[in-house]
Design a protein around this motif. Structure first.
Motif, PDB file in Angstrom:
ATOM      1  N   LEU A   8       0.834  -1.197   0.000  1.00 56.57           N
ATOM      2  CA  LEU A   8       0.000   0.000   0.000  1.00 56.57           C
ATOM      3  C   LEU A   8       0.861   1.235   0.000  1.00 56.57           C
ATOM      4  CD1 LEU A   8      -2.943   0.843  -0.013  1.00 56.57           C
ATOM      5  CD2 LEU A   8      -2.964   0.667   2.438  1.00 56.57           C
ATOM      6  N   LEU A   9       0.427   2.238   0.733  1.00 58.19           N
ATOM      7  CA  LEU A   9       1.033   3.548   0.658  1.00 58.19           C
ATOM      8  C   LEU A   9       2.024   3.751   1.773  1.00 58.19           C
ATOM      9  CD1 LEU A   9      -2.318   5.399   0.120  1.00 58.19           C
ATOM     10  CD2 LEU A   9      -0.797   4.519  -1.602  1.00 58.19           C
ATOM     11  N   SER A  10       3.160   4.302   1.462  1.00 57.70           N
ATOM     12  CA  SER A  10       4.138   4.637   2.487  1.00 57.70           C
ATOM     13  C   SER A  10       4.064   6.134   2.702  1.00 57.70           C
ATOM     14  CB  SER A  10       5.539   4.227   2.028  1.00 57.70           C
ATOM     15  OG  SER A  10       6.485   4.533   3.012  1.00 57.70           O
ATOM     16  N   VAL A  11       3.490   6.561   3.824  1.00 57.94           N
ATOM     17  CA  VAL A  11       3.219   7.972   4.068  1.00 57.94           C
ATOM     18  C   VAL A  11       3.781   8.362   5.416  1.00 57.94           C
ATOM     19  CG1 VAL A  11       1.427   9.716   4.192  1.00 57.94           C
ATOM     20  CG2 VAL A  11       1.074   7.697   2.788  1.00 57.94           C
ATOM     21  N   GLY A  75      -6.409  -5.084  11.115  1.00 59.12           N
ATOM     22  CA  GLY A  75      -6.069  -5.569  12.452  1.00 59.12           C
ATOM     23  C   GLY A  75      -5.074  -4.659  13.141  1.00 59.12           C
ATOM     24  N   GLU A  76      -4.967  -4.796  14.438  1.00 59.42           N
ATOM     25  CA  GLU A  76      -4.058  -3.981  15.246  1.00 59.42           C
ATOM     26  C   GLU A  76      -3.700  -4.724  16.514  1.00 59.42           C
ATOM     27  OE1 GLU A  76      -6.625  -1.343  18.253  1.00 59.42           O
ATOM     28  OE2 GLU A  76      -6.974  -0.763  16.175  1.00 59.42           O
ATOM     29  N   GLN A  77      -2.578  -4.331  17.097  1.00 60.44           N
ATOM     30  CA  GLN A  77      -2.315  -4.579  18.515  1.00 60.44           C
ATOM     31  C   GLN A  77      -2.600  -3.246  19.187  1.00 60.44           C
ATOM     32  OE1 GLN A  77       1.471  -6.529  19.260  1.00 60.44           O
ATOM     33  NE2 GLN A  77       1.296  -7.638  17.332  1.00 60.44           N
ATOM     34  N   ASP A  82       2.224   2.752  15.880  1.00 63.20           N
ATOM     35  CA  ASP A  82       2.391   2.623  14.438  1.00 63.20           C
ATOM     36  C   ASP A  82       1.282   1.811  13.794  1.00 63.20           C
ATOM     37  OD1 ASP A  82       4.540   4.229  14.047  1.00 63.20           O
ATOM     38  OD2 ASP A  82       5.998   2.646  13.675  1.00 63.20           O
ATOM     39  N   HIS A  83       0.674   0.914  14.524  1.00 67.50           N
ATOM     40  CA  HIS A  83      -0.439   0.157  13.969  1.00 67.50           C
ATOM     41  C   HIS A  83      -1.595   1.090  13.642  1.00 67.50           C
ATOM     42  CE1 HIS A  83       0.728  -4.104  15.539  1.00 67.50           C
ATOM     43  NE2 HIS A  83       1.791  -3.413  15.130  1.00 67.50           N
ATOM     44  N   HIS A  84      -1.826   2.050  14.508  1.00 64.56           N
ATOM     45  CA  HIS A  84      -2.935   2.975  14.290  1.00 64.56           C
ATOM     46  C   HIS A  84      -2.617   3.984  13.192  1.00 64.56           C
ATOM     47  CE1 HIS A  84      -4.777   1.187  17.777  1.00 64.56           C
ATOM     48  NE2 HIS A  84      -3.647   1.370  18.441  1.00 64.56           N
ATOM     49  N   ARG A  85      -1.352   4.390  13.064  1.00 65.31           N
ATOM     50  CA  ARG A  85      -0.966   5.260  11.950  1.00 65.31           C
ATOM     51  C   ARG A  85      -1.173   4.522  10.627  1.00 65.31           C
ATOM     52  NH1 ARG A  85       3.978   6.010  15.462  1.00 65.31           N
ATOM     53  NH2 ARG A  85       3.488   7.800  16.796  1.00 65.31           N
ATOM     54  N   TRP A  86      -0.761   3.262  10.597  1.00 65.70           N
ATOM     55  CA  TRP A  86      -0.961   2.450   9.396  1.00 65.70           C
ATOM     56  C   TRP A  86      -2.442   2.320   9.058  1.00 65.70           C
ATOM     57  CZ3 TRP A  86      -3.500  -2.344   9.739  1.00 65.70           C
ATOM     58  CH2 TRP A  86      -3.580  -3.056   8.538  1.00 65.70           C
ATOM     59  N   LEU A 287      -3.023  -6.723   7.747  1.00 68.20           N
ATOM     60  CA  LEU A 287      -2.363  -6.625   9.050  1.00 68.20           C
ATOM     61  C   LEU A 287      -1.062  -5.853   8.935  1.00 68.20           C
ATOM     62  CD1 LEU A 287      -2.655 -10.313  10.382  1.00 68.20           C
ATOM     63  CD2 LEU A 287      -4.185  -8.390  10.878  1.00 68.20           C
ATOM     64  N   PRO A 288      -0.693  -5.093   9.976  1.00 65.60           N
ATOM     65  CA  PRO A 288       0.660  -4.532  10.056  1.00 65.60           C
ATOM     66  C   PRO A 288       1.626  -5.629  10.488  1.00 65.60           C
ATOM     67  CG  PRO A 288      -0.567  -3.975  12.033  1.00 65.60           C
ATOM     68  CD  PRO A 288      -1.513  -4.752  11.156  1.00 65.60           C
TER      69      PRO A 288
END
Length: 405
Positions: A8-11, A75-77, A82-86, A287-288
């Motif tokens: 996907l996108l790297s931002v 999904g997230e932990q 960083d999971h939430h930024r992703w 998933l991250p």
């Protein structure tokens, strides 16, 4: 949907303006260069999308294909920033291709839907939203992880849907079984589809790690077996959120993007399994993938696509207080699976296998409850805990150092 191409996108954080240019730039990378990068750095390098086996793939085809899907589960932990930024950047990328999006949140129960509606309409400040949802009690994890996603939804007037049910319903099922809950008290949740054998095995392993005495439970035993009730509670939880996702898709016709814990989606068990039973068979799981995660988990089934994350940089602010344990759900309290050497927990006498029932006078129903209490703990203070070990309750005191570690 097993072989979806993925990347996907790297931002950069806060760089939503760069999302589409980034997608175009990344699309220029050749498959050969991506393969060389994977070979050089290992599993899933930071900024790279890969399929469920770890093979790097291109982002634009992924976006275009999944933007037309009925459901995408991110999904997230819960405690990983960083999971939430992703999640935010992935949501923004999907929205750029398909503006007809609804956002589903595990974080809030259905009764708080009116508050979410007022938030999206712009009628509440952040402070009012957190107060009216009683965020710290209901969810517990840092609201700053989720507010950017909520702000994005409000900016674009995207429906935001509370997917969850009350914790008490899940706890009650774990204690007594689903059949013991009267239909009128089930919050409208229907009968779940039977979980797969693999899902049952993973849940039993998780519970056994928390309480070794239950690891010998007979898989064919009755509903009186704690592990059987634990599996049933997890299945009811998955079903409740799947039903709300399916309803939102049916009523709105929108792509439903679910923001939820990885355990509810990984391996297409949990929510995807229940969605299939509800007639939504082609949901997508993304998933991250943290830099230190075991590459052996990339079995081709864990997700349709994963996104590589780097090591999160240390912030200048002092780190929050930590107990030094790995926690998991339990029919009562929260279960301790591991205790770090030299930690506050180790000094307090907490052991792997303990269940923490109470902290600072508050009963614990989920790991988030304890996390929220610890984060409010000032350096140099003491935290009284009630634990259960070998069937007996004990009182312990966790002493946090003057400088949190």
């Amino acid at each position: 949907m097993r072989s979806l191409p993925a990347r996907l996108l790297s931002v950069r954080p806060g760089g939503l303006r760069t999302i589409l240019p980034a997608a175009v730039a990344l699309a220029l990378c050749t498959a050969g260069a991506l393969a060389q990068e994977v070979q050089r750095t290992g599993c899933v390098p930071p900024g790279i999308w890969a399929d469920g086996t770890g093979a790097a793939v291109e982002p634009v085809p992924l976006l275009r294909r999944i933007a037309d899907s009925p459901v995408v589960l991110l999904g997230e932990q819960h405690d990983r920033p960083d999971h939430h930024r992703w999640q935010l950047h992935t949501l923004a990328g999907l929205h750029a291709l398909n503006p007809d999006v609804a956002v589903g949140l595990e974080m809030l129960p259905r009764r708080l839907q009116p508050v979410l509606d007022r938030w999206v309409a712009g009628d509440l400040t952040e402070e009012e939203f957190l107060q009216q949802t009683d965020w710290r009690t209901v969810w517990g994890f840092d609201p700053q992880f989720y507010l950017p996603i909520l702000q994005f939804a409000r900016l674009h007037r995207l429906p935001v849907v509370a997917l969850n049910v009350e914790r008490s319903l899940i706890s009650r099922t774990a204690r007594n079984g689903w059949s013991a809950v009267p239909e009128a008290e089930r919050e409208g949740v229907g009968t779940p589809a039977a979980p797969s054998a693999d899902y049952r095995a993973r849940l039993r392993e998780a519970l056994a790690a928390h309480d070794r005495s239950e690891s010998q439970a007979d898989p064919a035993s009755s509903a009186g077996d704690p592990s059987t009730r634990f599996i049933e509670a997890q299945t009811v939880w998955d079903r409740a959120m799947a039903e709300k996702i399916a309803e939102t898709r049916r009523v709105t016709g929108r792509l439903v993007v679910g923001i939820l814990g990885e355990g509810h989606a990984a391996h297409r068990d949990g929510i995807p399994h229940q969605l299939a039973d509800l007639g939504v068979a082609d949901s997508v799981v993304l998933l991250p993938w943290d830099a230190d995660r075991d590459c052996g988990e990339l079995d081709g089934r864990i997700a349709d696509a994963v996104f590589g994350l780097g090591v999160e940089p240390r912030e200048n602010a002092p780190p929050p207080p930590k107990l030094g344990v790995q926690l998991g759900p339990a029919p009562d309290g929260v279960a301790v699976s591991t205790v770090s050497d030299g930690s506050v927990a180790a000094a307090a006498g907490i052991r792997a296998g303990d269940r923490i029932l109470n902290a600072a006078g508050s009963s614990l129903r989920a790991p988030a409850d304890l996390v929220a209490i610890i984060r409010r703990q000032a350096p140099g203070t003491w935290l009284p805990l009630t634990i259960r070990r070998d069937g007996a309750e004990q009182e312990l005191v966790a002493k946090f150092p003057v400088q949190a570690r």
